[in-house]
Design a protein around this motif. Structure first.
Motif, PDB file in Angstrom:
ATOM      1  N   ALA A 158      25.696 105.184 -11.503  1.00 14.79           N
ATOM      2  CA  ALA A 158      24.850 104.415 -12.435  1.00 14.79           C
ATOM      3  C   ALA A 158      25.875 103.718 -13.358  1.00 14.79           C
ATOM      4  CB  ALA A 158      24.145 105.488 -13.317  1.00 14.79           C
ATOM      5  N   ASN A 159      25.345 102.703 -13.761  1.00 13.42           N
ATOM      6  CA  ASN A 159      26.211 101.636 -14.789  1.00 13.42           C
ATOM      7  C   ASN A 159      26.913 102.410 -15.754  1.00 13.42           C
ATOM      8  OD1 ASN A 159      26.621  99.912 -17.100  1.00 13.42           O
ATOM      9  ND2 ASN A 159      26.347  98.494 -15.216  1.00 13.42           N
ATOM     10  N   TYR A 160      28.398 102.322 -15.800  1.00 13.37           N
ATOM     11  CA  TYR A 160      29.289 102.822 -16.567  1.00 13.37           C
ATOM     12  C   TYR A 160      29.015 102.563 -18.226  1.00 13.37           C
ATOM     13  CZ  TYR A 160      33.894 103.718 -18.900  1.00 13.37           C
ATOM     14  OH  TYR A 160      34.830 104.320 -19.488  1.00 13.37           O
ATOM     15  N   LEU A 161      28.624 101.246 -18.270  1.00 12.59           N
ATOM     16  CA  LEU A 161      28.408 100.955 -19.917  1.00 12.59           C
ATOM     17  C   LEU A 161      27.009 101.650 -20.471  1.00 12.59           C
ATOM     18  CD1 LEU A 161      28.967  97.110 -19.929  1.00 12.59           C
ATOM     19  CD2 LEU A 161      29.955  98.832 -21.405  1.00 12.59           C
ATOM     20  N   VAL A 162      26.085 101.420 -19.549  1.00 11.71           N
ATOM     21  CA  VAL A 162      24.755 102.359 -19.782  1.00 11.71           C
ATOM     22  C   VAL A 162      25.163 103.855 -19.943  1.00 11.71           C
ATOM     23  CG1 VAL A 162      22.557 102.837 -19.139  1.00 11.71           C
ATOM     24  CG2 VAL A 162      23.386 100.810 -18.672  1.00 11.71           C
ATOM     25  N   ARG A 163      25.873 104.559 -19.151  1.00 14.81           N
ATOM     26  CA  ARG A 163      26.074 105.830 -19.459  1.00 14.81           C
ATOM     27  C   ARG A 163      26.895 106.117 -20.803  1.00 14.81           C
ATOM     28  NH1 ARG A 163      29.114 108.782 -15.618  1.00 14.81           N
ATOM     29  NH2 ARG A 163      30.443 106.843 -15.402  1.00 14.81           N
ATOM     30  N   MET A 164      27.842 105.225 -21.034  1.00 14.77           N
ATOM     31  CA  MET A 164      28.845 105.354 -22.136  1.00 14.77           C
ATOM     32  C   MET A 164      27.710 105.009 -23.618  1.00 14.77           C
ATOM     33  SD  MET A 164      31.328 106.357 -21.452  1.00 14.77           S
ATOM     34  CE  MET A 164      33.201 105.999 -21.904  1.00 14.77           C
ATOM     35  N   TYR A 165      26.765 104.173 -23.399  1.00 16.79           N
ATOM     36  CA  TYR A 165      25.877 103.735 -24.356  1.00 16.79           C
ATOM     37  C   TYR A 165      25.033 105.144 -24.525  1.00 16.79           C
ATOM     38  CZ  TYR A 165      21.752 101.835 -26.520  1.00 16.79           C
ATOM     39  OH  TYR A 165      20.520 101.466 -27.175  1.00 16.79           O
ATOM     40  N   GLY A 166      24.655 105.681 -23.613  1.00 21.11           N
ATOM     41  CA  GLY A 166      23.823 106.844 -23.933  1.00 21.11           C
ATOM     42  C   GLY A 166      24.670 107.841 -24.138  1.00 21.11           C
ATOM     43  N   TRP A 167      25.690 108.037 -24.208  1.00 25.36           N
ATOM     44  CA  TRP A 167      26.621 109.021 -24.575  1.00 25.36           C
ATOM     45  C   TRP A 167      26.804 108.913 -26.210  1.00 25.36           C
ATOM     46  CZ3 TRP A 167      27.844 113.903 -23.634  1.00 25.36           C
ATOM     47  CH2 TRP A 167      29.029 114.389 -23.750  1.00 25.36           C
ATOM     48  N   SER A 168      27.233 107.668 -26.455  1.00 24.50           N
ATOM     49  CA  SER A 168      27.080 107.418 -27.789  1.00 24.50           C
ATOM     50  C   SER A 168      25.905 107.463 -28.572  1.00 24.50           C
ATOM     51  CB  SER A 168      27.674 105.979 -27.937  1.00 24.50           C
ATOM     52  OG  SER A 168      26.416 105.142 -27.915  1.00 24.50           O
ATOM     53  N   VAL A 169      25.031 107.565 -27.879  1.00 21.33           N
ATOM     54  CA  VAL A 169      23.546 108.181 -28.800  1.00 21.33           C
ATOM     55  C   VAL A 169      23.557 109.627 -28.826  1.00 21.33           C
ATOM     56  CG1 VAL A 169      20.941 107.991 -28.749  1.00 21.33           C
ATOM     57  CG2 VAL A 169      22.433 106.076 -27.983  1.00 21.33           C
ATOM     58  N   VAL A 170      23.930 110.410 -28.011  1.00 18.82           N
ATOM     59  CA  VAL A 170      24.085 111.647 -28.009  1.00 18.82           C
ATOM     60  C   VAL A 170      25.057 112.141 -28.848  1.00 18.82           C
ATOM     61  CG1 VAL A 170      24.691 113.796 -26.617  1.00 18.82           C
ATOM     62  CG2 VAL A 170      23.373 112.136 -25.414  1.00 18.82           C
ATOM     63  N   LEU A 171      26.140 111.341 -29.133  1.00 15.06           N
ATOM     64  CA  LEU A 171      27.262 112.063 -30.019  1.00 15.06           C
ATOM     65  C   LEU A 171      26.935 111.495 -31.458  1.00 15.06           C
ATOM     66  CD1 LEU A 171      30.492 111.625 -27.782  1.00 15.06           C
ATOM     67  CD2 LEU A 171      29.195 113.364 -28.408  1.00 15.06           C
ATOM     68  N   SER A 172      25.722 110.552 -31.715  1.00 13.10           N
ATOM     69  CA  SER A 172      25.687 109.845 -32.858  1.00 13.10           C
ATOM     70  C   SER A 172      25.363 110.901 -33.984  1.00 13.10           C
ATOM     71  CB  SER A 172      24.882 108.712 -32.858  1.00 13.10           C
ATOM     72  OG  SER A 172      23.448 109.505 -32.569  1.00 13.10           O
ATOM     73  N   ASP A 173      25.530 110.379 -35.358  1.00 15.75           N
ATOM     74  CA  ASP A 173      25.026 111.440 -36.491  1.00 15.75           C
ATOM     75  C   ASP A 173      23.953 112.228 -36.469  1.00 15.75           C
ATOM     76  OD1 ASP A 173      27.816 110.406 -36.872  1.00 15.75           O
ATOM     77  OD2 ASP A 173      27.177 109.154 -38.618  1.00 15.75           O
ATOM     78  N   ASP A 174      22.833 111.560 -35.974  1.00 15.77           N
ATOM     79  CA  ASP A 174      21.641 111.896 -35.800  1.00 15.77           C
ATOM     80  C   ASP A 174      21.504 112.219 -34.404  1.00 15.77           C
ATOM     81  OD1 ASP A 174      21.144 111.479 -38.797  1.00 15.77           O
ATOM     82  OD2 ASP A 174      20.561 109.492 -38.166  1.00 15.77           O
ATOM     83  N   GLY A 175      22.060 112.221 -33.521  1.00 20.92           N
ATOM     84  CA  GLY A 175      21.992 112.504 -32.251  1.00 20.92           C
ATOM     85  C   GLY A 175      21.765 114.006 -31.665  1.00 20.92           C
ATOM     86  N   PRO A 176      21.133 114.082 -30.647  1.00 21.93           N
ATOM     87  CA  PRO A 176      21.031 115.500 -30.283  1.00 21.93           C
ATOM     88  C   PRO A 176      21.669 116.613 -30.243  1.00 21.93           C
ATOM     89  CG  PRO A 176      20.883 114.124 -28.427  1.00 21.93           C
ATOM     90  CD  PRO A 176      21.296 113.223 -29.583  1.00 21.93           C
ATOM     91  N   LEU A 177      23.076 116.335 -30.107  1.00 21.27           N
ATOM     92  CA  LEU A 177      24.185 117.239 -30.122  1.00 21.27           C
ATOM     93  C   LEU A 177      24.426 117.606 -31.454  1.00 21.27           C
ATOM     94  CD1 LEU A 177      26.441 118.695 -28.303  1.00 21.27           C
ATOM     95  CD2 LEU A 177      27.981 116.696 -29.290  1.00 21.27           C
ATOM     96  N   LEU A 178      24.614 116.715 -32.408  1.00 23.97           N
ATOM     97  CA  LEU A 178      24.798 117.208 -33.835  1.00 23.97           C
ATOM     98  C   LEU A 178      23.675 117.672 -34.430  1.00 23.97           C
ATOM     99  CD1 LEU A 178      27.273 114.650 -35.608  1.00 23.97           C
ATOM    100  CD2 LEU A 178      27.555 117.144 -35.063  1.00 23.97           C
ATOM    101  N   GLN A 179      22.440 117.645 -34.084  1.00 21.10           N
ATOM    102  CA  GLN A 179      21.117 118.115 -34.768  1.00 21.10           C
ATOM    103  C   GLN A 179      21.323 119.571 -34.075  1.00 21.10           C
ATOM    104  OE1 GLN A 179      17.674 116.081 -33.601  1.00 21.10           O
ATOM    105  NE2 GLN A 179      17.821 114.373 -35.174  1.00 21.10           N
TER     106      GLN A 179
END
Lengths: 331, 282
Positions: A158-179
């Motif tokens: 799957a598109n590398y950029l889209v995956r990296m974009y999704g990853w940045s959402v996951v790692l973001s300050d309010d993202g699922p990981l930090l929550q």
């Protein structure tokens, strides 16, 4: 070029056309793969004397294309790395080492070392994660093995950029990981992952870990499971068996995986761009900058050559290691 | 998120004790692998702009995408580039693979080495090199330059996939055809190429997906307008959250996953087992 090779005796046993021995003579050059064709058969000299010529002709378009567009362009980069820019910023060819001495400046060295550090760390983390995963799938996957590997490989395409974009959402300050981490008390409100070295390395790992899993999986899959059982029969505990039996048997797969991860990780600029901050830039970001914003192509070319040199050294080390392993295996 | 339960099935062979640590790691790995993709897909259906709170189901971002002429142009360009690169690299790659396997001379080994260069060079290097080449030859960067660059780097993939297949063919079948009076060219066209058809189709689909998704090479070789879809996405996400990108991203994910699944299973359609060897290059 095409005619020269029909006369050249190739070492026997290499392949079909080379199966022919020199003393077969030109008439029996028609012989083809086995060379032991019974004399009673009609010689097809017209058809297959042209055989090797046909294969050479078939090979030419692709090779010429790649020579022109690939080798030619790499030579151009190497040449321009020795050039300069005129006062207007246009690249000029030359023969100076200025660009390379400019690279010795602390600012560039720092980026270079950081890229090297990030790429090596990425290899280590990929290895630590990929090994148990490949192990579980190869030895305990049962009939789901192929499906599980496909489930890893398919999203990788799957598109590398889209995956990296999704990853940045996951790692973001309010993202699922930090929550999630906050909910279980492992992170405070101020904890950040994005814009740190951690997120850049995490991005590289997420981007390229499949290159580690595939060769490890192949090595584990190829390994004789009886070896593990033998280790246990000889009273080796699970850990000792793992370190003395399984790990050495899959060392080549691990080494291949490291090279396959190191190459793209070292040259990546997307992870640092999307997940890191100004203090996390890698050599890829510098190169991109020199060609787009900075408009200093000779310096950008010199950086590119430096990157290639580092990768070349890494490849060389791997190949020497692999050859040594092979020699040991034969002994 | 996916099939962690499948990994937990009893072992068919191998060690009788299941390593708990490795198992837990595998389950966690699958969860993390699919989490970012899941987030993009989920929030592409969000009625709000937020990427943290899912409000209601809505298709507004998909509507936005189909009304965004720039993105549609980019999509069209990416499809064109992928088609042309697929066709070009198939012709050059299949012939190169045939030549490499059959022709054992010095030129052959040199060609084999050149063919490997793109596979061991990071994309940024090849991107920079292609851009300099086009600039040096005074060719303005455009859709055409992206096509040329993508063809160059797809040839290697086609050749690697096809080469092992060709080497696995039994040469005696071709010989038999020639014993029956076929010329070498006829044997190639009527016997060898049909036998290679599944691999050729699979690599065609694979190349189409790879080129369509490629960002780095396209980024260095494209002109300003239009730009390939991945380049457009890159400029959009550099500057923060863009819900439309979730929708585009979801569509691209669905497209490339479908294509890759197709590439993996084409050999099965032709009655051959497995398709994963395509990826390991065996």
């Amino acid at each position: 070029m095409a005619t020269q090779n029909t006369a050249e005796p190739a070492p026997p046993g290499l392949g079909e056309e080379s199966g022919r021995l020199p003393e077969d003579g030109a008439a029996d050059a028609a012989g083809g793969p086995r060379g032991n064709r019974s004399p009673g058969r009609p010689a097809r000299s017209s058809a297959s004397a042209g055989g090797n010529r046909l294969w050479t002709v078939l090979m030419l378009p692709g090779t010429l294309w790649m020579t022109a567009f690939l080798i030619g362009s790499l030579v151009l980069v190497a040449t321009l790395a020795l050039g300069t820019t005129d006062p207007l910023g246009n690249p000029r060819f030359g023969f100076r080492l200025e660009n390379f001495s400019a690279l010795a400046e602390p600012a560039y060295l720092e980026v270079m070392l950081r890229s090297l550090g990030y790429a090596l760390l990425t290899c280590v983390i990929c290895l630590l994660i990929a090994y148990p995963v490949a192990y579980t799938i190869a030895l305990h996957g049962g009939r789901f093995k192929t499906l599980l590997i496909a489930l890893i490989v398919v999203p990788f395409f799957a598109n590398y950029l889209v995956r990296m974009y999704g990853w940045s959402v996951v790692l973001s300050d309010d993202g699922p990981l930090l929550q999630g981490l906050r909910a279980i008390g492992l992170a405070s409100d101020g904890t950040k992952i994005l814009q740190t070295g951690t997120s850049v390395v995490a991005g590289l790992v997420y981007g390229f870990i499949v290159f580690m899993i595939i060769p490890l999986y192949a090595a584990l899959e190829r390994m004789d499971v009886a070896l593990i059982e033998a280790g246990r029969d000889l009273y080796g505990g699970p850990l000792r068996t793992f370190f003395h039996v399984t790990l050495p048997a899959t060392r080549q797969g691990a080494a291949a995986g490291c090279v396959l991860v190191f190459l793209p990780a070292m040259g990546d600029f997307v992870s640092a761009q999307l997940l890191g901050g100004p203090d996390q830039i890698m050599i890829g970001n510098l190169i991109q900058d020199k060609f787009f914003q900075g408009q200093n192509w000779p310096l950008g070319s010199a950086l590119t050559m430096l990157l290639l040199a580092v990768l070349f050294l890494g490849m060389l080390g791997y190949l020497r290691r692999a050859r040594k392993d092979e020699a040991e295996a034969l002994r | 998120m996916t099939t962690p339960s499948a990994a937990a099935r009893p072992a068919r062979r191998g060690t009788d004790r299941k390593p708990r640590f490795a198992l837990a790691m595998t389950v966690a790995f699958f969860a993390v692998l699919y989490l970012p993709i899941g987030v993009v897909v989920l929030y592409s259906f969000n009625s709000q702009k937020s990427l943290t709170v899912f409000k209601d189901f809505s298709l507004r971002w998909y509507r936005d995408f189909f009304h965004d002429q720039l993105l549609i142009d980019s999509l069209g360009m990416s499809l064109q580039v992928a088609l042309v690169a697929m066709a070009g690299s198939l012709v050059l790659g299949v012939t190169l693979a045939l030549g490499l396997v059959r022709c054992r001379n010095r030129l052959g080994s040199l060609a084999g080495l050149i063919m490997l260069v793109p596979l061991v060079t990071p994309e940024i290097v090849t991107g920079v090199a292609s851009m300099l080449l086009f600039k040096g030859m005074q060719i303005p960067l455009s859709t055409g330059t992206v096509m040329l660059a993508e063809i160059t780097f797809s040839i290697s993939y086609v050749t690697v996939i096809l080469r092992s297949r060709i080497a696995a063919l039994n040469p005696e079948v071709e010989e038999a055809a020639m014993d029956l009076g076929a010329t070498r060219w006829q044997a190639l066209r009527l016997v060898t190429l049909p036998a290679l058809l599944p691999s050729i189709l699979a690599s065609a689909v694979l190349i189409f997906a790879l080129v369509f998704d490629d960002f780095v090479l396209a980024y260095f070789t494209t002109g300003v307008d239009p730009q390939p879809l991945p380049v457009r996405i890159y400029s959009a996400i550099r500057f923060g959250v863009q819900p439309t990108i979730n929708a585009v991203g979801t569509l691209m994910l669905v497209g490339s996953i479908a294509l890759i699944a197709l590439a993996l299973f084409i050999p099965r359609l032709f009655g051959r087992r497995g398709g994963l060897d395509l990826l390991s290059g065996k």
